[in-house]
Write a protein that holds these residues in place. Structure first.
Motif, mmCIF file in Angstrom:
data_model
loop_
_atom_site.group_PDB
_atom_site.id
_atom_site.type_symbol
_atom_site.label_atom_id
_atom_site.label_comp_id
_atom_site.label_asym_id
_atom_site.label_seq_id
_atom_site.Cartn_x
_atom_site.Cartn_y
_atom_site.Cartn_z
ATOM 1 N N LEU A 71 0.963 -1.185 0.010
ATOM 2 C CA LEU A 71 -0.057 0.038 -0.134
ATOM 3 C C LEU A 71 0.915 1.273 -0.019
ATOM 4 N N CYS A 72 2.141 1.348 0.735
ATOM 5 C CA CYS A 72 3.027 2.304 0.479
ATOM 6 C C CYS A 72 3.297 2.557 -1.006
ATOM 7 N N VAL A 73 3.766 1.532 -1.599
ATOM 8 C CA VAL A 73 4.406 1.552 -3.033
ATOM 9 C C VAL A 73 3.076 2.350 -3.795
ATOM 10 N N ILE A 74 1.946 1.913 -3.470
ATOM 11 C CA ILE A 74 0.686 2.248 -4.300
ATOM 12 C C ILE A 74 0.428 3.992 -3.879
ATOM 13 N N ALA A 75 0.742 4.254 -2.827
ATOM 14 C CA ALA A 75 0.440 5.635 -2.190
ATOM 15 C C ALA A 75 1.418 6.539 -2.991
ATOM 16 N N GLU A 76 2.692 6.203 -3.128
ATOM 17 C CA GLU A 76 4.023 6.939 -3.707
ATOM 18 C C GLU A 76 3.523 7.218 -4.962
ATOM 19 N N GLU A 77 3.098 6.364 -5.772
ATOM 20 C CA GLU A 77 2.564 6.485 -7.207
ATOM 21 C C GLU A 77 1.434 7.381 -7.397
ATOM 22 N N LEU A 78 0.392 7.435 -6.592
ATOM 23 C CA LEU A 78 -0.797 8.014 -6.452
ATOM 24 C C LEU A 78 -0.256 9.725 -6.223
ATOM 25 N N GLY A 79 0.708 9.856 -5.267
ATOM 26 C CA GLY A 79 1.240 11.002 -5.042
ATOM 27 C C GLY A 79 1.878 11.605 -6.275
ATOM 28 N N PRO A 84 -6.664 12.596 -8.361
ATOM 29 C CA PRO A 84 -7.740 13.041 -7.563
ATOM 30 C C PRO A 84 -8.769 12.070 -7.151
ATOM 31 N N VAL A 85 -8.447 11.380 -6.067
ATOM 32 C CA VAL A 85 -9.317 10.154 -5.459
ATOM 33 C C VAL A 85 -9.288 10.134 -3.941
ATOM 34 N N PRO A 86 -10.160 10.025 -3.424
ATOM 35 C CA PRO A 86 -10.452 9.956 -2.155
ATOM 36 C C PRO A 86 -10.011 8.655 -1.305
ATOM 37 N N VAL A 87 -8.684 8.392 -1.705
ATOM 38 C CA VAL A 87 -7.869 7.289 -1.212
ATOM 39 C C VAL A 87 -7.472 7.346 0.149
ATOM 40 N N ALA A 88 -6.990 8.600 0.564
ATOM 41 C CA ALA A 88 -6.477 9.078 1.764
ATOM 42 C C ALA A 88 -7.542 8.869 3.004
ATOM 43 N N ILE A 232 0.371 8.610 4.038
ATOM 44 C CA ILE A 232 0.290 10.029 3.245
ATOM 45 C C ILE A 232 1.496 10.507 3.249
ATOM 46 N N ALA A 233 2.585 10.090 4.047
ATOM 47 C CA ALA A 233 4.024 10.416 3.719
ATOM 48 C C ALA A 233 4.446 10.031 2.457
ATOM 49 N N PHE A 234 4.140 8.894 1.929
ATOM 50 C CA PHE A 234 4.595 8.216 0.641
ATOM 51 C C PHE A 234 3.787 9.067 -0.597
ATOM 52 N N GLU A 235 2.641 9.493 -0.251
ATOM 53 C CA GLU A 235 1.999 10.423 -1.307
ATOM 54 C C GLU A 235 2.929 11.680 -1.385
ATOM 55 N N GLN A 236 3.409 12.127 -0.197
ATOM 56 C CA GLN A 236 4.173 13.429 -0.365
ATOM 57 C C GLN A 236 5.444 13.307 -0.880
ATOM 58 N N VAL A 237 5.944 12.155 -0.603
ATOM 59 C CA VAL A 237 7.324 11.766 -1.339
ATOM 60 C C VAL A 237 7.230 11.603 -2.704
ATOM 61 N N GLY A 238 6.201 11.074 -3.049
ATOM 62 C CA GLY A 238 6.169 10.953 -4.437
ATOM 63 C C GLY A 238 5.856 12.329 -5.321
ATOM 64 N N GLY A 239 5.017 13.257 -4.483
ATOM 65 C CA GLY A 239 4.695 14.220 -5.183
ATOM 66 C C GLY A 239 6.098 15.121 -5.046
ATOM 67 N N SER A 240 6.942 15.232 -3.960
ATOM 68 C CA SER A 240 8.232 15.831 -4.033
ATOM 69 C C SER A 240 9.306 15.363 -5.149
ATOM 70 N N ASP A 241 9.046 14.081 -5.511
ATOM 71 C CA ASP A 241 9.946 13.704 -6.332
ATOM 72 C C ASP A 241 9.501 14.136 -7.643
ATOM 73 N N SER A 313 9.102 18.312 3.120
ATOM 74 C CA SER A 313 9.703 18.248 1.902
ATOM 75 C C SER A 313 8.746 18.506 0.581
ATOM 76 N N PHE A 314 7.550 18.019 0.542
ATOM 77 C CA PHE A 314 6.397 18.429 -0.379
ATOM 78 C C PHE A 314 6.434 19.996 -0.683
ATOM 79 N N GLN A 315 6.296 20.300 0.590
ATOM 80 C CA GLN A 315 5.951 22.007 0.376
ATOM 81 C C GLN A 315 7.037 22.756 -0.084
ATOM 82 N N HIS A 316 8.280 22.203 0.253
ATOM 83 C CA HIS A 316 9.710 23.007 -0.055
ATOM 84 C C HIS A 316 9.866 22.846 -1.757
ATOM 85 N N CYS A 317 9.679 21.205 -2.116
ATOM 86 C CA CYS A 317 9.758 21.126 -3.817
ATOM 87 C C CYS A 317 8.578 21.677 -4.338
#
Length: 374
Positions: A71-79, A84-88, A232-241, A313-317
């Motif tokens: 699920l962490c792997v999937i969350a990163e890719e969604l990020g 635009p889905v209510p997974v969180a 959610i941190a994994f979503e933020q990591v995906g968004g940061s990257d 990280s996500f806000q900074h990036c």
């Protein structure tokens, strides 16, 4: 200790990335921003059909039964794609809470529908402006009927079922409430990121079923939030990257004074700072994933660490991505604002940055004091 994902989990990541590349291009979140729908219903249904929503839900409850790491792997890719889905709300929180404290009947009733994407869940805690805390809960349940108002509620305007914090004689408990009944009224609230909508929910004697033990609702909320914070941190990591990749690519292509702007020292420093921030967040998210998947005693500290680091990280990036793009970065035509919206929206999910920083300090202090107390 190896904190990297296994080959099977990396194959899952590639599968999810290919699926999202086809089903969630940049036009997908834009369509939600510009249209009447609160989320991409077709994409959400597709995630359910592929088994991604049920990755961490056991097979006996309609899930795939893979685990929290998947699920962490999937969350990163969604990020990465600002999906635009209510997974969180539905999966990271409601499904996690049901797995933690639900009765067999409650799990059988709701988990298969959450795993398939048939229903959307939300968590209703806040009752207006100010810090969300146990003492700030005024909604009441009497005789199995819920009365009160909750706002803002992430995905509250489109959810089918809610977990609601409300008082009873024993204290604050968590309640399962069907939002499709006549005793519930809702409205959509304006927010910085409409692709993750916010709503106000008014309960007027709505039937409520307790989740977990009476008076232990806030403890259950804390446990649920620790697990959701890592996902959610994994979503933020995906968004940061992805924000870093966008800034890098633009800096290499954009020419000024006869050379790419990536050659200018100020831009180099900005990109380097983004890389350091994203890498630190990934490291802390991996630590959290390990704690989540193993049920380690370090889970509370790991969750707060991942939450604080990934939010920063996500806000900074996202902010620096706009800066690298210059004047073009502030326009609607570029996708920078999609990540800036999501970064600031996710920063308030589960509580503010300062709330999690205080939690981290308290938990570290408790951990350090434990040997002396023993």
């Amino acid at each position: 200790m190896n904190f990297d994902f296994s080959d099977d989990q990396k194959q899952l990541r590639d599968q999810v990335r290919r699926f999202l590349a086809d089903r969630c291009p940049p036009s997908a979140p834009r369509a939600i921003l510009e249209g009447p729908e609160p989320f991409d219903r077709a994409l959400y249904a597709g995630l359910g059909e592929m088994g991604f929503l049920g990755a961490a839900i056991p097979e006996e409850y309609g899930g795939v039964g893979l685990g929290q790491l998947e699920l962490c792997v999937i969350a990163e890719e969604l990020g990465r794609v600002n999906a635009p889905v209510p997974v969180a709300s539905s999966i990271y929180q409601v499904a996690q809470a049901l797995l933690l404290a639900g009765t067999e009947a409650q799990k059988q009733a709701w988990l298969p529908k959450l795993a398939s994407g048939e229903v959307v869940g939300c968590v209703a805690l806040a009752e207006g402006a100010g810090k969300v805390s146990e003492t700030a809960i005024h909604a009441q349940v009497s005789g199995g009927k819920l009365t009160g108002t909750k706002a803002p509620v992430a995905d509250g305007d489109c959810a089918d079922v809610a977990l609601v914090a409300a008082r009873e004689a024993a204290g604050v408990s968590l309640w399962i409430v069907d939002l499709t009944g006549a005793d519930v009224t809702r409205e959509t609230l304006e927010s910085i990121d409409p692709t993750r909508s916010q709503g106000r929910i008014v309960f007027d004697g709505a039937p409520a079923e307790r989740l977990g033990e009476a008076g232990q609702g806030w403890r259950l909320v804390a446990d649920m939030h620790d697990r959701a914070a890592i996902l959610i941190a994994f979503e933020q990591v995906g968004g940061s990257d992805r924000a870093l990749e966008m800034a890098r690519d633009y800096a290499l292509d954009r020419m000024a004074f006869g050379r790419p702007i990536a050659s200018f020292q100020a831009v180099k420093h900005m990109l380097a700072d983004m890389y350091v921030s994203a890498t630190l967040a990934r490291s802390n998210a991996y630590y959290g994933a390990w704690a989540l998947s193993t049920g380690a005693a370090e889970l509370p500290v790991a969750a707060a660490t991942a939450r604080v680091s990934a939010t920063q990280s996500f806000q900074h990036c996202a902010k620096n991505n706009i800066q690298v793009h210059g004047g073009m970065g502030f326009t609607w035509a570029f996708d920078c604002h999609l990540f800036y919206r999501r970064a600031n929206g996710l920063a308030l999910v589960l509580g503010s940055q300062s709330t999690w920083e205080d939690l981290l300090i308290d938990r570290l202090r408790q951990r350090n004091d434990a040997p002396a107390a023993a």
